[in-house]
Design an enzyme around this catalytic site. Structure first.
Site, PDB file in Angstrom:
ATOM      1  N   HIS A 249       0.871  -1.188   0.000  1.00 13.76           N
ATOM      2  CA  HIS A 249       0.000   0.000   0.000  1.00 13.76           C
ATOM      3  C   HIS A 249       0.910   1.241   0.000  1.00 13.76           C
ATOM      4  CE1 HIS A 249      -3.569   2.325   0.635  1.00 13.76           C
ATOM      5  NE2 HIS A 249      -3.810   2.078   1.907  1.00 13.76           N
ATOM      6  N   HIS A 288      -2.306  -2.138  -9.617  1.00  9.86           N
ATOM      7  CA  HIS A 288      -3.346  -1.596  -8.739  1.00  9.86           C
ATOM      8  C   HIS A 288      -4.576  -2.489  -8.829  1.00  9.86           C
ATOM      9  CE1 HIS A 288      -6.039   1.285  -6.813  1.00  9.86           C
ATOM     10  NE2 HIS A 288      -4.928   1.801  -6.313  1.00  9.86           N
ATOM     11  N   ASP A 339       2.561   5.740  -6.260  1.00  6.25           N
ATOM     12  CA  ASP A 339       3.813   5.649  -5.502  1.00  6.25           C
ATOM     13  C   ASP A 339       5.054   5.634  -6.384  1.00  6.25           C
ATOM     14  OD1 ASP A 339       2.743   5.651  -2.939  1.00  6.25           O
ATOM     15  OD2 ASP A 339       2.279   3.519  -3.013  1.00  6.25           O
TER      16      ASP A 339
END
Ligand code: ACO
Length: 403
Positions: A249, A288, A339
């Site tokens: 995450h 994702h 990210d």
């Protein structure tokens, strides 16, 4: 997926792919590992369109907000469902500013327990939020008014905690917040002890806006599951920070930068990707559960990261890696996520790598709060089921006779 599931998801997809269609409860859904396919609640806070690569906050595309709004406006929007007018903004802003200070007890505890070699800043942030909750009054009052008060306290004070941790790590004294500065300006000011450059403010503003909310992700689900038992807001946020910390995450941003450093130059990217593919290892910053195309947040981050002259070598590695991984895995729906490029920006802003996820948490607090407040109105405890695959009616054997 079962036949029923397909029908339900078609119904839910009628309006531009949005989950707005009415449907009967209980519905039959095929729920896969990791709650894939599960629906928790209805929400107006935000919408992640995984097929088209869109992210919406309360009706606004996130790119529009990132370019035009500041973090305070976006926090207000997520919580109250509209962008604030001048008077609403002034009131919200002054309430946040009044709560920026961190109680001295928190600084003292952080200083005592901070093991500079081993303590992860996310663990310290999680502990600091827990201490803030211990020091807070009436935490078990779950009225909207009280939860909003406490939530605004967290929005305002989490940057203060993070900046203090950053400075304690460097052996420096924490810097007191400056209420003449905006939320993001003040964050950077408390970090470095000087007024930040306009470009740096813009970079952190954009990043915090892009990270403010993202549907029913792991940390939001954790926050909501805790809150739905009518527990206090601080406990919910402590849980959410714990979930966000994981490398699958929010913690991915730290690993991504470490990987860029290992790769060293664009000449080694192909070899790096081949090694990961051969070992069947995931490449951090890609993939994702919802997006099966380019994450819109990654696209904005990429645009801003590409402008940073000091980070050009690292950006080049990222860009080539992006291309090679998409060439290899794009057909499987694996693209860069938020990210992937964010670490380059955080590095430029002077954050150490293990602080990256704390910035994510300081931004996501508005989304966590908005969704907790929204769900309170229809609160029901979260209680999914597991599938029991064990035995029945086993014979009990006394300990001394057990093999
Ligand atoms: N690199 C290579 N392959 C990948 C990657 C990746 N980063 N991510 C997923 N895959 C592959 C898996 O190997 C799997 O392949 P298979 O079907 O051939 O076995 C398939 O794609 C599905 O992967 P899952 O792990 O089942 O997907 P899930 O939806 O459960 O996980 C997650 C999503 C956790 C984001 C995953 O893509 C991942 O681990 N990515 C790397 C970590 C990361 O960047 N996390 C940040 C996510 S963004 C955020 O939370 C802020």
């Amino acid at each position: 997926m079962s036949k029923e599931t397909t029908i339900v998801s078609q119904q839910l997809s009628t309006k531009e792919g949005a989950f707005t269609a009415e449907f009967e409860w209980p519905v039959t859904l095929a729920i896969d590992k990791g709650l894939d396919g599960a629906v928790t609640n209805k929400s107006k806070v935000g919408y992640v369109d995984g097929d088209k690569g869109r992210l919406i906050y309360q009706g606004y595309p996130v790119e529009t907000l990132a370019e035009n709004a500041n973090y305070e406006e976006v926090a207000y929007l997520l919580i109250f469902g509209k962008l604030p007018n001048e008077a609403e903004y002034a009131e919200f802003d002054s309430k946040l500013k009044a709560q920026r200070k961190m109680p001295i007890e928190v600084v003292k505890i952080m200083d005592i327990i901070y093991d500079h070699k081993h303590s992860h800043p996310m663990s310290l942030l999680r502990t600091a939020v827990s201490v803030l909750g211990v020091l807070q009054k009436n935490v078990m009052d779950t009225s909207r008014e009280n939860e909003l008060r406490m939530g605004m306290h967290l929005i305002a004070s989490m940057p203060t905690v993070i900046a203090a941790l950053h400075r304690l790590r460097l052996g420096l004294k924490p810097v007191e917040p400056d209420i003449t500065l905006s939320h993001v300006e003040n964050f950077l000011y408390m970090l470095h002890g000087k007024k930040p450059a306009a470009l740096d403010v813009k970079l952190l503003e954009i990043s915090m806006i892009l990270h403010a909310d993202h549907g029913m992700n792991a940390s939001t689900l954790t926050a909501m599951a805790t809150s739905a038992s009518l527990s206090d807001l601080y406990s919910s946020i402590v849980g959410a920070i714990g979930s966000l910390k994981g490398p699958l995450h929010g913690g991915a941003n730290e690993v991504v930068l470490q990987e860029f450093l290992k790769i060293k130059s664009i000449a080694h990217v192909t070899e790096y990707v081949a090694g990961k593919v051969a070992k069947k290892e995931k490449i951090m910053g890609f993939g994702h559960r919802i997006y099966k195309t380019y994450d819109p947040r990654a696209a904005v981050m990429k645009k801003y990261a590409s402008k940073l002259k000091e980070e050009v070598e690292m950006f080049k590695i990222a860009e080539v890696l992006d291309k090679e991984v998409v060439a290899k895995y794009g057909s499987k729906g694996i693209y860069p996520n938020v990210d992937f490029y964010s670490g380059i920006i955080y590095k430029h802003l002077g954050f150490e790598t293990n602080f990256f996820t704390t910035i994510f948490a300081a931004a996501r607090i508005s989304g966590w709060l908005a969704r907790i407040l929204e769900y309170r109105a229809e609160n029901r405890i979260f209680r999914p089921r597991d599938v029991y695959i064990g035995e029945f009616n086993k014979e009990f054997v006394e300990r001394k006779k057990r093999v």
